[in-house]
Design an enzyme around this catalytic site. Structure first.
Site: not given
Lengths: 405, 405
Positions: B13, B114, B142-144, B188-189, B245, B298
């Site tokens: 992403g 990942n 990654t934003i995560d 997100m997440g 989410e 975001q």
């Protein structure tokens, strides 16, 4: 002027610029000799409960004035209260004027959109038939930009800058995969498409901008649109469509109306236009679709204010206070554009009767021939309004606001 | 080193920082003597189609390098392609190494999360069993923020800054009317709540921040939550809830799962968590509710990058190129935090086997006792990562990006 004090209120939906107008009213009033500047909490509704504060308590600090200009939403709080028709001896009006008398108010300023200008009209009419000398002045604000007479409204420029910036980012985000996709971005505006049209400002030499702009001014012929979209996708993989929450079909019905009865939102009725189109296009064209609803972020994004907008919002507030002090009543302050390039607008005032309860839409000649975009007229109009950035006051990585009341 | 060239790709992403890592890889490679720096379009999928460009064509211009750092999404394009299990003689691997040989590639850099680290692992394993000297280096993004070993991932800081800023604005927007309301903001997440937790960074002396934070790490006991929410509303009118989410109920089922079968979106399954909760709370407590989905904004909001994040993303890309040149393969570059205050992290490298296919969640001891907020441990961890603002390069009122490929 017998009366020494001024009271100011904010009404209608929040914007990123309405507090700058409040700052302008305060600074203008103090510089021009007003004794005390009062604020009504939650607009006219709060006034009726005598929920009134002295703005000197917080705004004598110039740092707080600067923070206020950078704070989104309505510092004083807001309401959506519609005054009854003007009638001598009406209880609500008697109560309002009684409170204004009690606080020795000479000038009443209301910052807001269509409904707020209706309040100014009614109060000034009531004052007239009752021989009150209180002056009532309207200061416009609305991200919707749908007030008549004024060239544009404070709040629109900042929201438009946010929309254009976000669309330019969504366009980049949308073309990351090597496939066919359509992204619908839903933008506020029920009857007037000014904000949705601002998506066009994302287009420049390094960014395609949106591929289509669907405006509430134009009845959407869905079949025709699907045909044109399908054609475009022969040569372009990833498509971005800016769509107003309020678009209607050619019969004047909101396109997502049928879906509203079965949706799972619990939202207000018009929400979900992008989701409706995303579902429809996925079914019809068999491509990946996404719906992005910019939602409340577009009216609250103070971190991305247009300096032009914030400066103008401040000035029109300042000159609103001055207009009251100079003896005007039953007027709304407005912008008159002198030049597009280099941009210059001046502040004037107009009869409130020309404004209240009238909505201004995008002129037909600013919309492209097929109805799916705006043309150079709109760009020339809107571009100056998003220019310039404010120096953000940042603490711990995020923009600072004035402390909440 | 026999081979003269380097190839770099982006995968997974988009983020607001992944292009800064690309800029770092390019600048590092050129400064350290690499002949030609190639870019693969659309990641490994594009490589397989030999969709390869010479980055000198655009990035020799230092202005373009600066624009690239400020451009969201993946400049080279991305993919979600998972390589097959490593097997000698496998057609896909043979094809990849054949193309790398053709372009005289000595170093292969993959910037991603990942799945991308899985790609690095497999390619370096394949190289080992086939005696290839090509070096494979992973650069995280990654934003995560869910990669193990590394203290944090590039992209998280900017997304966290955007979340915190937007939440602070939504909080202001939510308390404008004098009534009871609950606003759910969906972030997100899916399995890791790092981004949702970043909402806590909105809290400061002038802003209440969110009232509750619902994390996917904690099973949501909806009944208990409604009780606590109802209590809080006795003393506070307008409530803001940041919700991931991906939150699940105490049985591990996504709370909005039942609704997904009947929703009108055509979206991916987990979307609509905020909408689900807004509907539920409206029914249960009879108050006004709103659902705001921050959505793709975001991860794409380059106009609000964290300077710390962008600088670190650049540096880890630069040092990734250097690690390859120095002879490392089968490694991922990672951050090790030396100090919280004043903040200092250094770049190291770790065995890719420690990273690939493992998700890192928020430690239990960073979550408040009732499970509905994060505590000071998280704040101390996250705050340094959102610090600093980049000097935006603005034309015609919106941030400039590098021209799309």
């Amino acid at each position: 002027m017998e009366r020494k004090n001024l009271i100011v209120g904010q009404s209608g939906g929040p914007t990123a610029a309405i507090n700058s107008s409040l700052a302008g009213v305060y600074v203008g009033a103090k510089e021009l000799g007003i004794d005390t500047v009062y604020g009504m909490r939650y607009g006219i509704e709060g006034l009726l409960k005598e929920n009134i504060i002295n703005l000197d308590d917080t705004l004598e600090s110039t740092l707080n004035v600067e923070l206020l200009k950078r704070t989104p939403s309505s510092y004083l709080g807001s309401c959506r209260y519609k005054l009854p028709e003007v009638k001598k001896g009406d209880e609500v009006y008697e109560k309002i004027f009684e409170i204004l008398d009690k606080y020795n108010i000479g000038i009443f300023i209301y910052i807001g959109g269509n409904d707020s200008m209706d309040t100014i009209k009614k109060l000034s009419d009531y004052a007239k038939i009752n021989g009150s000398k209180i002056r009532f002045v309207g200061v416009p604000k609305t991200i919707d930009n749908d007030l008549p007479v004024t060239d544009h409204t404070p709040g629109f420029g900042s929201a438009a800058k946010y929309i254009a910036t976000s669309i330019s980012e969504i366009v980049r985000d949308s073309n990351v995969y090597d496939l066919k996709s359509v992204t619908f971005v839903e933008i506020m505006g029920r009857n007037a498409g000014w904000l949705t049209a601002a998506a066009a400002l994302a287009k420049n030499k390094s960014n395609d901008g949106p591929d289509f702009i669907l405006l509430p001014e134009i009845g959407l012929d869905l079949k025709k649109f699907i045909g044109i979209l399908s054609d475009r996708m022969q040569t372009k993989g990833n498509i971005v469509v800016a769509v107003s929450e309020g678009i209607k079909d050619t019969n004047g019905h909101h396109i997502s109306e049928d879906e509203c009865n079965v949706d799972a939102f619990g939202h207000k009725m018009l929400s979900g236009t992008a989701a409706f189109l995303a579902k429809k296009i996925k079914t019809e064209l068999g491509v990946k679709t996404r719906a992005v609803e910019i939602n409340t972020l577009q009216r609250a994004a103070a971190h991305l204010q247009s300096k032009t907008d914030i400066d103008e919002a401040f000035n029109i507030g300042f000159l609103g206070a001055k207009a009251g002090i100079d003896g005007n009543t039953g007027v709304m302050m407005n912008f008159e554009r002198v030049e597009n390039s280099p941009y210059l607008s001046i502040v004037k005032k107009c009869d409130i009767n020309l404004v209240a309860n009238i909505e201004k839409c995008i002129p037909g000649e600013w919309i492209s021939e097929d109805g799916f975009y705006v043309n150079e007229h709109f760009i020339q109009y809107a571009k100056p309004l998003i220019m310039g950035e404010l120096s953000n006051i940042v603490c711990d990585g995020i923009q600072s606001h004035i402390k909440s009341l």
